[in-house]
Design a protein around this motif. Structure first.
Motif, PDB file in Angstrom:
ATOM      1  N   PRO A   1      47.903  33.192  31.434  1.00  0.00           N
ATOM      2  CA  PRO A   1      47.466  31.997  30.715  1.00  0.00           C
ATOM      3  C   PRO A   1      46.266  31.327  31.384  1.00  0.00           C
ATOM      4  O   PRO A   1      45.953  31.598  32.542  1.00  0.00           O
ATOM      5  CB  PRO A   1      48.689  31.085  30.786  1.00  0.00           C
ATOM      6  CG  PRO A   1      49.432  31.513  32.010  1.00  0.00           C
ATOM      7  CD  PRO A   1      49.121  32.973  32.222  1.00  0.00           C
TER       8      PRO A   1
ATOM      9  N   ALA B   1      53.325   8.394  41.612  1.00  0.00           N
ATOM     10  CA  ALA B   1      52.727   7.072  41.821  1.00  0.00           C
ATOM     11  C   ALA B   1      52.362   6.448  40.473  1.00  0.00           C
ATOM     12  O   ALA B   1      51.970   7.154  39.544  1.00  0.00           O
ATOM     13  CB  ALA B   1      51.478   7.207  42.689  1.00  0.00           C
ATOM     14  N   PRO B   2      52.510   5.119  40.347  1.00  0.00           N
ATOM     15  CA  PRO B   2      52.142   4.499  39.071  1.00  0.00           C
ATOM     16  C   PRO B   2      50.636   4.600  38.824  1.00  0.00           C
ATOM     17  O   PRO B   2      49.851   4.716  39.760  1.00  0.00           O
ATOM     18  CB  PRO B   2      52.563   3.039  39.245  1.00  0.00           C
ATOM     19  CG  PRO B   2      52.689   2.836  40.701  1.00  0.00           C
ATOM     20  CD  PRO B   2      53.018   4.156  41.324  1.00  0.00           C
ATOM     21  N   LEU B   3      50.279   4.563  37.559  1.00  0.00           N
ATOM     22  CA  LEU B   3      48.888   4.569  37.107  1.00  0.00           C
ATOM     23  C   LEU B   3      48.134   5.855  37.413  1.00  0.00           C
ATOM     24  O   LEU B   3      46.908   5.886  37.415  1.00  0.00           O
ATOM     25  CB  LEU B   3      48.113   3.359  37.670  1.00  0.00           C
ATOM     26  CG  LEU B   3      48.687   1.985  37.314  1.00  0.00           C
ATOM     27  CD1 LEU B   3      47.863   0.881  37.935  1.00  0.00           C
ATOM     28  CD2 LEU B   3      48.745   1.805  35.796  1.00  0.00           C
ATOM     29  N   PHE B   4      48.882   6.950  37.628  1.00  0.00           N
ATOM     30  CA  PHE B   4      48.229   8.239  37.840  1.00  0.00           C
ATOM     31  C   PHE B   4      48.047   8.919  36.485  1.00  0.00           C
ATOM     32  O   PHE B   4      49.006   9.257  35.814  1.00  0.00           O
ATOM     33  CB  PHE B   4      49.078   9.102  38.770  1.00  0.00           C
ATOM     34  CG  PHE B   4      48.421  10.399  39.177  1.00  0.00           C
ATOM     35  CD1 PHE B   4      47.377  10.391  40.096  1.00  0.00           C
ATOM     36  CD2 PHE B   4      48.827  11.611  38.646  1.00  0.00           C
ATOM     37  CE1 PHE B   4      46.765  11.579  40.479  1.00  0.00           C
ATOM     38  CE2 PHE B   4      48.215  12.801  39.019  1.00  0.00           C
ATOM     39  CZ  PHE B   4      47.185  12.788  39.944  1.00  0.00           C
ATOM     40  N   GLN B   5      46.796   9.091  36.087  1.00  0.00           N
ATOM     41  CA  GLN B   5      46.499   9.729  34.800  1.00  0.00           C
ATOM     42  C   GLN B   5      46.535  11.234  34.983  1.00  0.00           C
ATOM     43  O   GLN B   5      46.001  11.746  35.962  1.00  0.00           O
ATOM     44  CB  GLN B   5      45.098   9.340  34.297  1.00  0.00           C
ATOM     45  CG  GLN B   5      44.772   7.871  34.351  1.00  0.00           C
ATOM     46  CD  GLN B   5      45.493   7.074  33.275  1.00  0.00           C
ATOM     47  OE1 GLN B   5      46.413   7.558  32.643  1.00  0.00           O
ATOM     48  NE2 GLN B   5      45.079   5.845  33.074  1.00  0.00           N
ATOM     49  N   TYR B   6      47.135  11.922  34.013  1.00  0.00           N
ATOM     50  CA  TYR B   6      47.260  13.364  34.186  1.00  0.00           C
ATOM     51  C   TYR B   6      47.352  14.082  32.849  1.00  0.00           C
ATOM     52  O   TYR B   6      48.030  13.609  31.944  1.00  0.00           O
ATOM     53  CB  TYR B   6      48.514  13.677  35.011  1.00  0.00           C
ATOM     54  CG  TYR B   6      48.741  15.157  35.195  1.00  0.00           C
ATOM     55  CD1 TYR B   6      47.987  15.870  36.117  1.00  0.00           C
ATOM     56  CD2 TYR B   6      49.674  15.840  34.429  1.00  0.00           C
ATOM     57  CE1 TYR B   6      48.169  17.235  36.277  1.00  0.00           C
ATOM     58  CE2 TYR B   6      49.866  17.205  34.581  1.00  0.00           C
ATOM     59  CZ  TYR B   6      49.112  17.894  35.514  1.00  0.00           C
ATOM     60  OH  TYR B   6      49.291  19.231  35.661  1.00  0.00           O
ATOM     61  N   SER B   7      46.657  15.184  32.738  1.00  0.00           N
ATOM     62  CA  SER B   7      46.879  16.052  31.571  1.00  0.00           C
ATOM     63  C   SER B   7      46.704  17.497  31.968  1.00  0.00           C
ATOM     64  O   SER B   7      45.822  17.843  32.757  1.00  0.00           O
ATOM     65  CB  SER B   7      45.939  15.686  30.418  1.00  0.00           C
ATOM     66  OG  SER B   7      44.688  16.296  30.595  1.00  0.00           O
ATOM     67  N   GLN B   8      47.577  18.343  31.455  1.00  0.00           N
ATOM     68  CA  GLN B   8      47.416  19.789  31.621  1.00  0.00           C
ATOM     69  C   GLN B   8      47.473  20.417  30.243  1.00  0.00           C
ATOM     70  O   GLN B   8      48.306  20.068  29.427  1.00  0.00           O
ATOM     71  CB  GLN B   8      48.504  20.373  32.529  1.00  0.00           C
ATOM     72  CG  GLN B   8      49.919  20.288  31.986  1.00  0.00           C
ATOM     73  CD  GLN B   8      50.943  20.945  32.923  1.00  0.00           C
ATOM     74  OE1 GLN B   8      50.913  20.713  34.129  1.00  0.00           O
ATOM     75  NE2 GLN B   8      51.814  21.766  32.377  1.00  0.00           N
ATOM     76  N   ARG B   9      46.509  21.284  29.993  1.00  0.00           N
ATOM     77  CA  ARG B   9      46.421  21.899  28.672  1.00  0.00           C
ATOM     78  C   ARG B   9      46.226  23.402  28.839  1.00  0.00           C
ATOM     79  O   ARG B   9      45.278  23.842  29.468  1.00  0.00           O
ATOM     80  CB  ARG B   9      45.220  21.293  27.927  1.00  0.00           C
ATOM     81  CG  ARG B   9      45.058  21.816  26.532  1.00  0.00           C
ATOM     82  CD  ARG B   9      43.803  21.286  25.854  1.00  0.00           C
ATOM     83  NE  ARG B   9      43.409  22.181  24.789  1.00  0.00           N
ATOM     84  CZ  ARG B   9      42.209  22.255  24.259  1.00  0.00           C
ATOM     85  NH1 ARG B   9      41.251  21.450  24.696  1.00  0.00           N
ATOM     86  NH2 ARG B   9      41.945  23.109  23.304  1.00  0.00           N
ATOM     87  N   TYR B  10      47.167  24.152  28.290  1.00  0.00           N
ATOM     88  CA  TYR B  10      46.996  25.599  28.241  1.00  0.00           C
ATOM     89  C   TYR B  10      46.277  25.917  26.942  1.00  0.00           C
ATOM     90  O   TYR B  10      46.674  25.406  25.891  1.00  0.00           O
ATOM     91  CB  TYR B  10      48.337  26.309  28.227  1.00  0.00           C
ATOM     92  CG  TYR B  10      49.048  26.331  29.552  1.00  0.00           C
ATOM     93  CD1 TYR B  10      48.825  27.361  30.459  1.00  0.00           C
ATOM     94  CD2 TYR B  10      49.947  25.328  29.899  1.00  0.00           C
ATOM     95  CE1 TYR B  10      49.492  27.395  31.679  1.00  0.00           C
ATOM     96  CE2 TYR B  10      50.614  25.350  31.113  1.00  0.00           C
ATOM     97  CZ  TYR B  10      50.386  26.385  31.998  1.00  0.00           C
ATOM     98  OH  TYR B  10      51.028  26.416  33.200  1.00  0.00           O
ATOM     99  N   ILE B  11      45.234  26.742  26.989  1.00  0.00           N
ATOM    100  CA  ILE B  11      44.617  27.122  25.725  1.00  0.00           C
ATOM    101  C   ILE B  11      45.446  28.245  25.099  1.00  0.00           C
ATOM    102  O   ILE B  11      46.280  28.855  25.772  1.00  0.00           O
ATOM    103  CB  ILE B  11      43.125  27.507  25.867  1.00  0.00           C
ATOM    104  CG1 ILE B  11      42.929  28.740  26.750  1.00  0.00           C
ATOM    105  CG2 ILE B  11      42.339  26.339  26.426  1.00  0.00           C
ATOM    106  CD1 ILE B  11      41.503  29.273  26.702  1.00  0.00           C
TER     107      ILE B  11
ATOM    108  N   MET C   1      51.863  12.499  41.405  1.00  0.00           N
ATOM    109  CA  MET C   1      52.196  12.143  40.018  1.00  0.00           C
ATOM    110  C   MET C   1      53.261  11.068  39.922  1.00  0.00           C
ATOM    111  O   MET C   1      53.389  10.403  38.896  1.00  0.00           O
ATOM    112  CB  MET C   1      52.661  13.377  39.242  1.00  0.00           C
ATOM    113  CG  MET C   1      51.505  14.179  38.706  1.00  0.00           C
ATOM    114  SD  MET C   1      52.056  15.465  37.577  1.00  0.00           S
ATOM    115  CE  MET C   1      52.561  14.481  36.163  1.00  0.00           C
TER     116      MET C   1
END
Lengths: 473, 473
Positions: B296, B191-201, B189
């Motif tokens: 979760p 590193a540049p240009l690393f796309q990331y998303s975490q979503r808890y429902i 994470m």
């Protein structure tokens, strides 16, 4: 640096601000004004004592939300009136060429002629750091890099200076104002139910410069943010107080990579920015372009902004956005103002203030992140389209006639303190209203056509009746 | 644990797998089969020597993609035929009650009667760990927790055991198979240009149990995944080989919080799951419900999956998903298979294999993350609606008539190896086709009505003509 007493348990009413940038130093002022013992930790040197600070150098634009926060601390006048360059609209440089006819001025506020201010990030940061020092209850600690936070005991571990010496510090409230790559937020990410997304857009930016003219004046009309919208890429220029312009080229990393020779670069500028090329100067362009790498642009959303009743994040740490709405700093300053309002409302009870802050701020912060992303599309592409400029004119005309009912998006974002999410909803409502009016207009037209056809057919049908009847009379 | 030679520079053809779960141990087998020196690092104890492992215990369902990966390693038969419980469809328990009429069986594949397999996570993990040991070029290192990776030198720092002793290890390729909270990914994470998303429902899950009947049999029809869809929440049950059922209750954390007394819990089950309550048993329900907290559910997307030509992430580390499509493990196993295919195709050249893997795998992984999220809605709510069950029937009928052209979504995801993104696009196409057919049908109906009205008006208009004419004849 003032001496720091050794203590482990946090003093009541003590606040640790992590990050001494714009939002961090403003936040320190707000807490100091309320009488808290404030310790501000910044991982760099004191910028007031260094020659040049590397970092994000995109010019800043200050608008109503940021001004409101500065005003409460009595800092607005010194900053805005004395050091900001007023901008009253965008000046669009059309692709056609450098002729006078190829420029279109698009005012920000054609009714009240309100303006935003172009201001130097470094100057602003210096003024705000100095402002914190006017409070005797603020201590500044430079070269302190946050390594870890123990949330249970509200204890922070800092690495001090270059050597590997670590110190433990504590406070009753930790405010993370440490920017897009926030170390405080990184610690929060380990907590369950923390929503997070970071998105790099495919485009990067590279800064260039237009110097003052030989007689020390602005090389272009200075009351505008100049834009060269070119569909898939764009260039903008913001004026500085010394009559120079900070020019920023935004395009995809692939496009940057393709411009890898002097010839390719000059051909590209000659084709797309023929009027800007002589102002920048061939030699300076080549030097600046090839001496720096394009920087990435990131958009960050997360939720919540607090942990328990002792840690909170503000500014870019909570909601880094792409720079196309000029609202990054303004949103961060507004965070501080809203936090201060909640401190007042809930009698400085962190256990109430922090959850409320997350609750009310998140939807607005996410809305401005989305709006900033949208505005890139507007600036680099839509500005080229006649239909878009027509819509702008319609918006402005309606705003002139019914200013309380019809507030255009840019006005509400830039010149009001309505929540960003309200601004977005208001825009959706306006789009719907326009579609509905067009729809009703279309229906009326259709009705007219149908009635016309009906009478036409009726006339034809009646005619043979008469034709048959007449001969038989 | 075998002795580990002290070395700093990575041996050529050496692979370090971080994580000894399902995907990690399968990946170790794939690389070992190719002749690489494989070192597998797991931060827990060897689960084969511990009594109970805490962790994600949702029952696993193995389907075509997972089976294909196991098959290549010759592991399918032992696992599936001997230890899986075949499931041929969903058994919907309607809200009405426990009567026979309140159950609807929805087969997974009404044409070829294909099935998926319910299988114990722990058993599967044990078999796969043992499978790695059959390769002499695999070494297992338990109680090794990854602390950091130096990407430039491909050096990993592990904390060994409980004490604070750290060791440095290196390999020519690091494979992060360390799950949703991957330490390898956390390093990436930065590193540049690393796309990331975490979503808890907003929903969590809590596991309960239905024991075997007094005579040691299944308490419900065992060839089904049993579902109690209740709109905003649901319960499911998966059979185990010992004739017990693992029951999982999914609902919002708020709902879990509201059920905080024995009475509230029993009233809730009596109202919503009256047929399940006696099978679980009041006493067991109370004990299990109040002894654990709901867990979760997280969905993670990122891109790319590699750094340079030396680090890659697979399985949940790359694409953790909510468990509602039963594809988490299958997608992870498919990662290993695809990686193995690319190793073959590019002659084991990591500099080509890794970028290609990110490129082709990302869109499919993101598609299954989205599909898994959608399937929660389908399972807990849509299953209640007649229109949805009718659409299922229509899909199945078309699949029966034109099986090559009309593959229902569930079939393509579960029983084929088409890319997940293709499955999703195929579903969109089917939805469009159905809408188009309905649209054409509607247009024809409208045309009939219009023609009818036209002739009707024509008749009326002609009538007065004749009325006027007749008396004058």
């Amino acid at each position: 640096m003032p001496a720091f007493p050794a203590r482990l348990a946090p003093q009541p009413r003590s606040v640790a601000i992590v990050g001494g940038g714009l939002v961090g130093s403003l936040s320190a002022c707000f807490f100091a004004k309320r009488g808290f013992q404030v310790d501000l930790y910044e991982y760099r040197e004191d910028i007031r004592r260094t020659e040049h600070v590397r970092g994000r150098t995109i010019n800043l634009t200050l608008s109503a939300r940021g001004q409101a926060a500065l005003r409460r601390l009595g800092l607005e006048r010194a900053l805005v009136a004395e050091h900001g360059v007023a901008l009253r609209g965008r000046m669009v440089h059309h692709a056609a060429g450098a002729g006078a006819g190829a420029l279109t001025a698009v005012p920000y506020d054609p009714v009240d002629n309100q303006c935003i201010y172009s201001i130097s990030r470094r100057y602003l940061n210096e003024v705000l750091l100095t402002a914190t020092e006017k409070y005797p209850n603020v201590r500044l600690h430079f070269r302190h890099k946050l390594v870890a936070i123990n949330f249970k005991e509200n204890q922070m571990t800092f690495q001090v200076g270059e050597e590997n010496s670590q110190v433990q510090r504590s406070a009753s409230l930790v405010v993370g104002a440490d920017g897009a790559f926030s170390a405080v937020r990184r610690q929060m990410m380990k907590a369950p139910l923390f929503q997070y997304s970071q998105r790099y857009i495919e485009h990067g930016y590279l800064e260039l410069c237009i110097p003052p003219t030989a007689d020390g004046k602005f090389a272009m009309a200075e009351q505008y943010l100049h834009v060269w919208p070119r569909g898939s890429f764009m260039m903008i220029a913001l004026p500085n107080q010394d009559c120079s312009w900070t020019v920023t080229l935004f395009m995809s990393f692939k496009q940057f990579e393709a411009l890898d020779t002097t010839k390719a670069l000059l051909d590209f500028f000659g084709q797309h920015f023929p009027d800007a090329l002589p102002l920048i100067g061939t030699e300076r362009l080549i030097k600046d372009y090839f001496s720096t790498k394009p920087s990435p642009l990131i958009s960050i959303k997360c939720n919540p902004y607090h942990v328990g009743s002792s840690v909170i994040i503000v500014g870019d740490a909570a909601h880094a956005m792409v720079p196309f709405y000029g609202q990054g700093m303004n949103a961060g300053f507004e965070d501080c103002l809203i936090l201060d309002n909640l401190m007042q409302q809930y009698n400085e009870d962190f256990s109430k203030v922090l959850p409320k802050y997350s609750e009310i701020r998140n939807k607005d912060a996410e809305a401005i992140c989305d709006l900033a992303m949208y505005n890139y599309y507007e600036m680099r592409d839509l500005m080229n389209h006649k239909s878009f400029l027509l819509r702008k004119k319609l918006d402005n005309a309606l705003y002139q006639i019914i200013p309380k009912l019809w507030i255009p998006l840019y006005i509400s974002v830039t010149f009001t303190s309505e929540g960003y999410s309200w601004c977005l909803k208001n825009k959706y409502w306006q789009d719907k209203a326009i579609r509905a009016v067009l729809g009703v207009f279309g229906m009326i037209m259709l009705l007219v056509v149908v009635l016309f056809i009906f009478f036409f057919i009726h006339a034809i049908i009646e005619t043979p009746c008469k034709l048959f009847i007449v001969p038989e009379l």
